[in-house]
Design a protein around this motif. Structure first.
Motif, PDB file in Angstrom:
ATOM      1  N   GLU A 176     -27.931  16.254 -56.339  1.00  0.00           N
ATOM      2  CA  GLU A 176     -28.186  15.884 -54.642  1.00  0.00           C
ATOM      3  C   GLU A 176     -29.861  16.189 -54.631  1.00  0.00           C
ATOM      4  O   GLU A 176     -30.298  15.617 -53.636  1.00  0.00           O
ATOM      5  CB  GLU A 176     -27.507  17.180 -53.855  1.00  0.00           C
ATOM      6  N   LYS A 177     -30.457  16.891 -55.141  1.00  0.00           N
ATOM      7  CA  LYS A 177     -31.745  17.256 -54.947  1.00  0.00           C
ATOM      8  C   LYS A 177     -32.661  15.911 -55.372  1.00  0.00           C
ATOM      9  O   LYS A 177     -34.026  15.745 -54.903  1.00  0.00           O
ATOM     10  CB  LYS A 177     -32.509  18.598 -55.853  1.00  0.00           C
ATOM     11  N   TYR A 178     -32.062  15.035 -56.088  1.00  0.00           N
ATOM     12  CA  TYR A 178     -32.959  13.678 -56.311  1.00  0.00           C
ATOM     13  C   TYR A 178     -32.701  12.601 -55.380  1.00  0.00           C
ATOM     14  O   TYR A 178     -33.018  11.718 -55.572  1.00  0.00           O
ATOM     15  CB  TYR A 178     -32.545  13.698 -57.845  1.00  0.00           C
ATOM     16  N   ILE A 179     -31.772  12.708 -54.502  1.00  0.00           N
ATOM     17  CA  ILE A 179     -31.105  11.800 -53.801  1.00  0.00           C
ATOM     18  C   ILE A 179     -32.421  11.803 -52.545  1.00  0.00           C
ATOM     19  O   ILE A 179     -32.675  12.710 -51.857  1.00  0.00           O
ATOM     20  CB  ILE A 179     -29.659  12.168 -53.154  1.00  0.00           C
ATOM     21  N   VAL A 180     -32.693  10.765 -52.426  1.00  0.00           N
ATOM     22  CA  VAL A 180     -33.561  10.149 -51.253  1.00  0.00           C
ATOM     23  C   VAL A 180     -32.467   9.548 -49.997  1.00  0.00           C
ATOM     24  O   VAL A 180     -32.106   8.521 -50.105  1.00  0.00           O
ATOM     25  CB  VAL A 180     -34.491   9.174 -51.634  1.00  0.00           C
ATOM     26  N   PRO A 181     -32.471  10.659 -49.081  1.00  0.00           N
ATOM     27  CA  PRO A 181     -31.433  10.366 -47.836  1.00  0.00           C
ATOM     28  C   PRO A 181     -31.873   9.268 -47.013  1.00  0.00           C
ATOM     29  O   PRO A 181     -33.108   8.974 -46.857  1.00  0.00           O
ATOM     30  CB  PRO A 181     -31.304  11.424 -46.999  1.00  0.00           C
ATOM     31  N   LYS A 182     -30.997   8.303 -46.498  1.00  0.00           N
ATOM     32  CA  LYS A 182     -31.457   7.225 -45.748  1.00  0.00           C
ATOM     33  C   LYS A 182     -30.999   7.566 -44.437  1.00  0.00           C
ATOM     34  O   LYS A 182     -29.821   8.335 -44.314  1.00  0.00           O
ATOM     35  CB  LYS A 182     -31.075   5.776 -46.214  1.00  0.00           C
ATOM     36  N   GLU A 183     -31.418   6.780 -43.346  1.00  0.00           N
ATOM     37  CA  GLU A 183     -30.834   6.950 -41.779  1.00  0.00           C
ATOM     38  C   GLU A 183     -29.357   6.556 -41.792  1.00  0.00           C
ATOM     39  O   GLU A 183     -29.027   5.450 -42.229  1.00  0.00           O
ATOM     40  CB  GLU A 183     -31.632   6.326 -40.953  1.00  0.00           C
ATOM     41  N   ASN A 184     -28.440   7.330 -41.112  1.00  0.00           N
ATOM     42  CA  ASN A 184     -27.229   7.258 -40.945  1.00  0.00           C
ATOM     43  C   ASN A 184     -26.419   6.486 -42.338  1.00  0.00           C
ATOM     44  O   ASN A 184     -25.952   5.303 -42.382  1.00  0.00           O
ATOM     45  CB  ASN A 184     -26.969   5.935 -39.869  1.00  0.00           C
ATOM     46  N   PRO A 185     -26.229   7.199 -43.261  1.00  0.00           N
ATOM     47  CA  PRO A 185     -26.009   6.732 -44.401  1.00  0.00           C
ATOM     48  C   PRO A 185     -24.411   6.422 -44.598  1.00  0.00           C
ATOM     49  O   PRO A 185     -23.618   5.553 -45.311  1.00  0.00           O
ATOM     50  CB  PRO A 185     -26.062   7.753 -45.603  1.00  0.00           C
ATOM     51  N   TRP A 186     -23.576   7.121 -43.590  1.00  0.00           N
ATOM     52  CA  TRP A 186     -22.143   7.003 -43.246  1.00  0.00           C
ATOM     53  C   TRP A 186     -21.880   5.568 -42.600  1.00  0.00           C
ATOM     54  O   TRP A 186     -20.720   5.199 -42.657  1.00  0.00           O
ATOM     55  CB  TRP A 186     -21.572   8.078 -42.891  1.00  0.00           C
ATOM     56  N   VAL A 187     -22.681   5.020 -42.171  1.00  0.00           N
ATOM     57  CA  VAL A 187     -22.501   3.581 -41.297  1.00  0.00           C
ATOM     58  C   VAL A 187     -22.458   2.522 -42.218  1.00  0.00           C
ATOM     59  O   VAL A 187     -23.599   2.076 -42.700  1.00  0.00           O
ATOM     60  CB  VAL A 187     -23.451   3.700 -40.044  1.00  0.00           C
ATOM     61  N   PRO A 188     -21.428   1.761 -42.520  1.00  0.00           N
ATOM     62  CA  PRO A 188     -21.445   0.441 -43.456  1.00  0.00           C
ATOM     63  C   PRO A 188     -21.925  -0.508 -42.501  1.00  0.00           C
ATOM     64  O   PRO A 188     -21.810  -0.889 -41.296  1.00  0.00           O
ATOM     65  CB  PRO A 188     -19.946   0.281 -43.640  1.00  0.00           C
ATOM     66  N   THR A 189     -22.551  -1.687 -43.207  1.00  0.00           N
ATOM     67  CA  THR A 189     -23.009  -2.959 -42.377  1.00  0.00           C
ATOM     68  C   THR A 189     -21.915  -3.661 -42.385  1.00  0.00           C
ATOM     69  O   THR A 189     -21.017  -3.835 -43.261  1.00  0.00           O
ATOM     70  CB  THR A 189     -24.418  -3.487 -43.087  1.00  0.00           C
ATOM     71  N   GLU A 190     -22.083  -4.824 -41.630  1.00  0.00           N
ATOM     72  CA  GLU A 190     -21.165  -5.860 -41.626  1.00  0.00           C
ATOM     73  C   GLU A 190     -21.384  -6.727 -43.089  1.00  0.00           C
ATOM     74  O   GLU A 190     -20.011  -6.938 -43.454  1.00  0.00           O
ATOM     75  CB  GLU A 190     -21.473  -6.800 -40.474  1.00  0.00           C
ATOM     76  N   ALA A 191     -22.385  -6.868 -43.521  1.00  0.00           N
ATOM     77  CA  ALA A 191     -22.583  -7.368 -44.929  1.00  0.00           C
ATOM     78  C   ALA A 191     -21.768  -6.673 -45.874  1.00  0.00           C
ATOM     79  O   ALA A 191     -21.074  -7.512 -46.700  1.00  0.00           O
ATOM     80  CB  ALA A 191     -24.012  -7.667 -45.107  1.00  0.00           C
ATOM     81  N   ALA A 192     -21.897  -5.421 -45.979  1.00  0.00           N
ATOM     82  CA  ALA A 192     -21.023  -4.642 -47.042  1.00  0.00           C
ATOM     83  C   ALA A 192     -19.841  -4.865 -47.005  1.00  0.00           C
ATOM     84  O   ALA A 192     -19.009  -4.839 -47.846  1.00  0.00           O
ATOM     85  CB  ALA A 192     -21.623  -3.263 -46.799  1.00  0.00           C
ATOM     86  N   LEU A 193     -19.190  -4.758 -45.799  1.00  0.00           N
ATOM     87  CA  LEU A 193     -17.765  -4.962 -45.358  1.00  0.00           C
ATOM     88  C   LEU A 193     -17.340  -6.296 -45.867  1.00  0.00           C
ATOM     89  O   LEU A 193     -16.025  -6.171 -46.358  1.00  0.00           O
ATOM     90  CB  LEU A 193     -17.425  -4.670 -43.894  1.00  0.00           C
ATOM     91  N   SER A 194     -18.128  -7.297 -45.815  1.00  0.00           N
ATOM     92  CA  SER A 194     -17.743  -8.568 -46.155  1.00  0.00           C
ATOM     93  C   SER A 194     -17.609  -8.877 -47.577  1.00  0.00           C
ATOM     94  O   SER A 194     -16.397  -9.442 -47.751  1.00  0.00           O
ATOM     95  CB  SER A 194     -18.836  -9.712 -45.330  1.00  0.00           C
ATOM     96  N   VAL A 195     -18.530  -8.107 -48.208  1.00  0.00           N
ATOM     97  CA  VAL A 195     -18.445  -8.418 -49.660  1.00  0.00           C
ATOM     98  C   VAL A 195     -17.153  -7.633 -50.254  1.00  0.00           C
ATOM     99  O   VAL A 195     -16.784  -7.810 -51.080  1.00  0.00           O
ATOM    100  CB  VAL A 195     -19.900  -7.700 -50.294  1.00  0.00           C
ATOM    101  N   MET A 196     -16.988  -6.384 -49.666  1.00  0.00           N
ATOM    102  CA  MET A 196     -15.888  -5.671 -50.267  1.00  0.00           C
ATOM    103  C   MET A 196     -14.385  -6.175 -49.852  1.00  0.00           C
ATOM    104  O   MET A 196     -13.685  -6.544 -50.716  1.00  0.00           O
ATOM    105  CB  MET A 196     -15.806  -4.212 -49.634  1.00  0.00           C
TER     106      MET A 196
END
Length: 314
Positions: free
Chosen positions: A160-180
């Motif tokens: 965890e100490k090495y993770i660079v957090p990003k804004e709203n990490p729990w929100v998927p994008t439409e592009a990601a959902l389409s690929v899955m």
């Protein structure tokens, strides 16, 4: 010096990043270093005055000027100041195969954590260098970084100490959902496809974690295998790092040992994958090379792996 290069230099300075590498009669400034990419800003006909502290960590102050035909970059590291006089600054990019890279920093479901890592370094290549440095498969796969059930939200590859957090990490994008969606359809995984449709309508952490749990089940293993294979194929066109004749002989000697072990396991009905952990081509210190054998273990419900490590001293 192009506007793109100036922008990349400014980006590094804004992030307080300034790591110089002196090698092969070149002075390189590290732009992006990971298993998929070694990218630098290279100073042409450079002369350095003052003292550069390679171990400095902290805020930087810098100014770029042009004096006649020369550029002058003044950098302050705390109380220390050094200056670079140079004719030009150009990009130098080296792309490498990363589909069989392995790092085992976090325990449990290591095969999913390897996927998270490979997708993350691919996305860095996509974001920092641009889509022109990615093939069509990579452009699609890079979108999965924005799919929480597969990214660091559920399967972080590093502590965890090495993770660079990003804004709203729990929100998927439409592009990601389409690929899955595409992978679930190709794998004919109707159960996963059904919950993905629910997730698209209600993109909440609870459902993301549910999907994350599904991905380590035996019943959904085909989807995971297909994504991993796609990553391997997408990166296969790139070369591997070469560490010189002596080092390559040592690597091959250990690799043959691991391959013999793999064959013995196969004869017993156990499948395995050979992975490698390697230093950067521009590493100035002697760093250990490792070969891993990731052995599949099929549980009653979950897929697990056993990791065997084989060090190679270069």
């Amino acid at each position: 010096m192009t506007d793109e290069v100036v922008e990349k230099l400014a980006q590094l300075l804004e992030q307080d990043q300034f790591e110089l590498i002196f090698q092969e009669a070149k002075v390189r400034l590290v732009y992006l270093m990971n298993d998929a990419v070694e990218s630098f800003l290279v100073f042409k006909n450079v002369r350095i005055t003052g003292e550069y502290n390679r171990d400095y960590q902290g805020e930087l102050e810098a100014s770029l000027e042009k004096q006649g035909q020369k550029f002058v970059l003044i950098v302050r590291q705390g109380e220390t100041v050094f200056t670079l006089f140079f004719d030009d600054l150009v990009m130098e990019n080296h792309l490498y195969e990363y589909g069989t890279i392995g790092h085992f920093w976090v325990k449990n479901y290591e095969y999913l954590r390897q996927m998270e890592y490979r997708l993350a370094i691919l996305r860095d290549k996509y974001d920092y260098l641009g889509e022109e440095y990615c093939n069509e498969k990579e452009k699609r796969l890079a979108q999965l970084v924005d799919f929480p059930p597969l990214n660091y939200c559920c399967y972080p590859a590093v502590p965890e100490k090495y993770i660079v957090p990003k804004e709203n990490p729990w929100v998927p994008t439409e592009a990601a959902l389409s690929v899955m969606d595409e992978f679930a359809s190709r794998a004919k995984d109707r159960t996963l496809g059904k919950i993905l449709r629910l997730y698209r309508e209600f993109p909440v952490p609870f459902i993301a974690k549910r999907i994350g749990n599904m991905l380590h089940r035996n019943s959904h293993g085909r989807v995971v295998d297909m994504i991993n294979e796609e990553i391997r194929v997408a990166s296969k066109k790139y070369p591997r790092r070469n560490f010189g004749r002596d080092a390559e002989c040592k690597i091959q000697e250990t690799l043959h040992k691991v391959q013999r072990r793999q064959e013995l396991l196969k004869n017993k009905g156990q499948q395995s994958i050979i992975l490698r952990e390697e230093p950067f081509s521009t590493a100035e210190d002697s760093i250990e090379y490792k070969i891993y054998l990731m052995i599949w273990k099929k549980g009653i419900l979950n897929r697990k792996v056993l990791i065997e490590e084989y060090p190679v001293s270069l």
